[in-house]
Design an enzyme around this catalytic site. Structure first.
Site, PDB file in Angstrom:
ATOM      1  N   SER A  36      41.344  34.002  40.567  1.00  0.00           N
ATOM      2  CA  SER A  36      39.818  33.937  40.966  1.00  0.00           C
ATOM      3  C   SER A  36      40.682  35.944  40.575  1.00  0.00           C
ATOM      4  O   SER A  36      41.712  36.167  41.178  1.00  0.00           O
ATOM      5  CB  SER A  36      39.623  34.302  42.252  1.00  0.00           C
ATOM      6  OG  SER A  36      38.324  34.894  42.538  1.00  0.00           O
ATOM      7  N   ARG A  37      39.270  36.425  40.039  1.00  0.00           N
ATOM      8  CA  ARG A  37      39.489  37.911  39.469  1.00  0.00           C
ATOM      9  C   ARG A  37      39.788  38.811  41.487  1.00  0.00           C
ATOM     10  O   ARG A  37      39.525  40.329  41.458  1.00  0.00           O
ATOM     11  CB  ARG A  37      38.970  38.713  38.623  1.00  0.00           C
ATOM     12  CG  ARG A  37      39.639  38.040  37.577  1.00  0.00           C
ATOM     13  CD  ARG A  37      38.494  38.682  36.089  1.00  0.00           C
ATOM     14  NE  ARG A  37      37.181  38.101  36.872  1.00  0.00           N
ATOM     15  CZ  ARG A  37      35.836  38.320  35.976  1.00  0.00           C
ATOM     16  NH1 ARG A  37      35.721  39.519  34.553  1.00  0.00           N
ATOM     17  NH2 ARG A  37      35.204  37.518  35.609  1.00  0.00           N
ATOM     18  N   LYS A  90      29.566  21.358  39.601  1.00  0.00           N
ATOM     19  CA  LYS A  90      28.255  20.453  39.175  1.00  0.00           C
ATOM     20  C   LYS A  90      27.735  22.218  38.441  1.00  0.00           C
ATOM     21  O   LYS A  90      27.768  23.581  39.180  1.00  0.00           O
ATOM     22  CB  LYS A  90      26.778  19.705  39.491  1.00  0.00           C
ATOM     23  CG  LYS A  90      26.938  20.581  41.030  1.00  0.00           C
ATOM     24  CD  LYS A  90      25.669  22.120  40.951  1.00  0.00           C
ATOM     25  CE  LYS A  90      24.857  22.221  42.192  1.00  0.00           C
ATOM     26  NZ  LYS A  90      23.826  22.787  41.776  1.00  0.00           N
TER      27      LYS A  90
END
Length: 309
Positions: A36-37, A90
């Site tokens: 993750s950033r 999803k």
């Protein structure tokens, strides 16, 4: 049992609220890393990109992609090409064609690709499917109304093209519908309400036919107070009512299931992923996303008030 080292790619609300607890309870998986950033988790190795994970932690053999759908395709390709098995949150992608490409790539590389629909794992879905299978549906209705400010605070991606807007929760209803219907459904009409300052709809009204039975659908992202995730089906043998997103079901006056919305859905996802990995099988059902694509194709575009968080 060999424990599978898995990494979460994208570490926002859905990863923290649902994936982390379910991985923690699973005997099949160990959360070995995050990518993750922005977000990290104490005690878990963190990477800013997938390339770093692949280079630094070869023990990781699977990833769960929890990013917004607009950027998921490139990450999924990178993971599959690196020999990783992939779980997709999803919706599985921003377009049907890109998911078809991932299916082919996973097959060619001998990797497992799992497109998840968490609402299908709600407690009452199996009983609903079994009950409807033995009856004739005469008509149905779906009401899926929730507060976008509560469930997607500050998430501007949901209002950008590819973010789906109200279809982000609405596709959960469609994933249940496509799982429980004895006969397939097709869309016959749609009205989509777009805020004047956004690229995706805030509300939608859809009409389906399934074996000649009409099914009317109401999606709305503006519901305050109690949230509504409900379905009703009139049949030749009584009425079935599904509530709480599929956790609570009653049919012809009898309870088939009782529970809370979201409870154990992600536990079911990871149990299913473990079985797919053990059998080296992929599972990608595009039918809910096809209905969304059809809604954008058939839908009348109606402009409504601006959305301001």
């Amino acid at each position: 049992m060999t424990v599978i080292n898995i990494a979460l790619v994208g570490f926002g609300k859905i990863a923290k609220d649902q994936h982390v607890p379910s991985i923690g309870k699973s005997e099949a998986f160990h959360l070995a890393a995050t990518v993750s950033r922005h977000g990290t988790m104490e005690g878990v190795p963190a990477h800013r990109d997938l390339a770093s994970l692949i280079a630094d932690q070869p023990e990781v053999t699977a990833v769960a992609l929890c990013t917004p759908p607009q950027v998921r395709y490139a990450l999924a390709r990178e993971a599959l090409e690196a020999g990783l098995d992939v779980l997709l949150e999803k919706p599985p992608g921003a377009t049907l064609a890109e998911v078809e490409d991932l299916i082919a790539l996973a097959r060619d590389r001998g990797r497992v690709l799992f497109a998840t629909w968490h609402s299908r794992f709600a407690a009452g879905v199996p009983a609903t499917k079994a009950w409807l299978a033995e009856r004739e549906i005469q008509r149905g209705s779906i009401t899926w109304r929730e507060d976008v400010r509560r469930w997607h605070p500050g998430q501007t991606w949901i209002w950008q093209a590819g973010g789906l807007g109200v279809f982000d929760p609405g596709i959960n209803a469609l994933s249940i519908l496509t799982e429980i219907l004895p006969q397939s459904a097709h869309l016959t009409g749609a009205d989509l309400e777009f805020p004047s300052n956004q690229e995706t709809p805030i509300a939608a009204r859809l009409s389906f036919l399934s074996g000649g039975a009409p099914i009317e659908v109401d999606f709305d992202f503006r519901q305050e107070g109690p949230q509504t995730w409900a379905m009703n089906f009139e049949t030749n043998d009584g009425v079935l009512t599904l509530a709480d997103g599929g956790a609570t079901v009653s049919a012809a006056g009898q309870s088939l299931s009782e529970g809370d919305a979201l409870a154990s859905e992600y536990d079911g996802i990871y149990a299913r992923f473990a079985r797919l990995l053990a059998g080296r099988e992929s599972e990608v059902d595009l039918s809910p996303l096809i209905h969304v694509a059809d809604a954008f194709m058939l839908g009348r575009r109606l402009i409504t008030d601006p959305f301001v968080e």
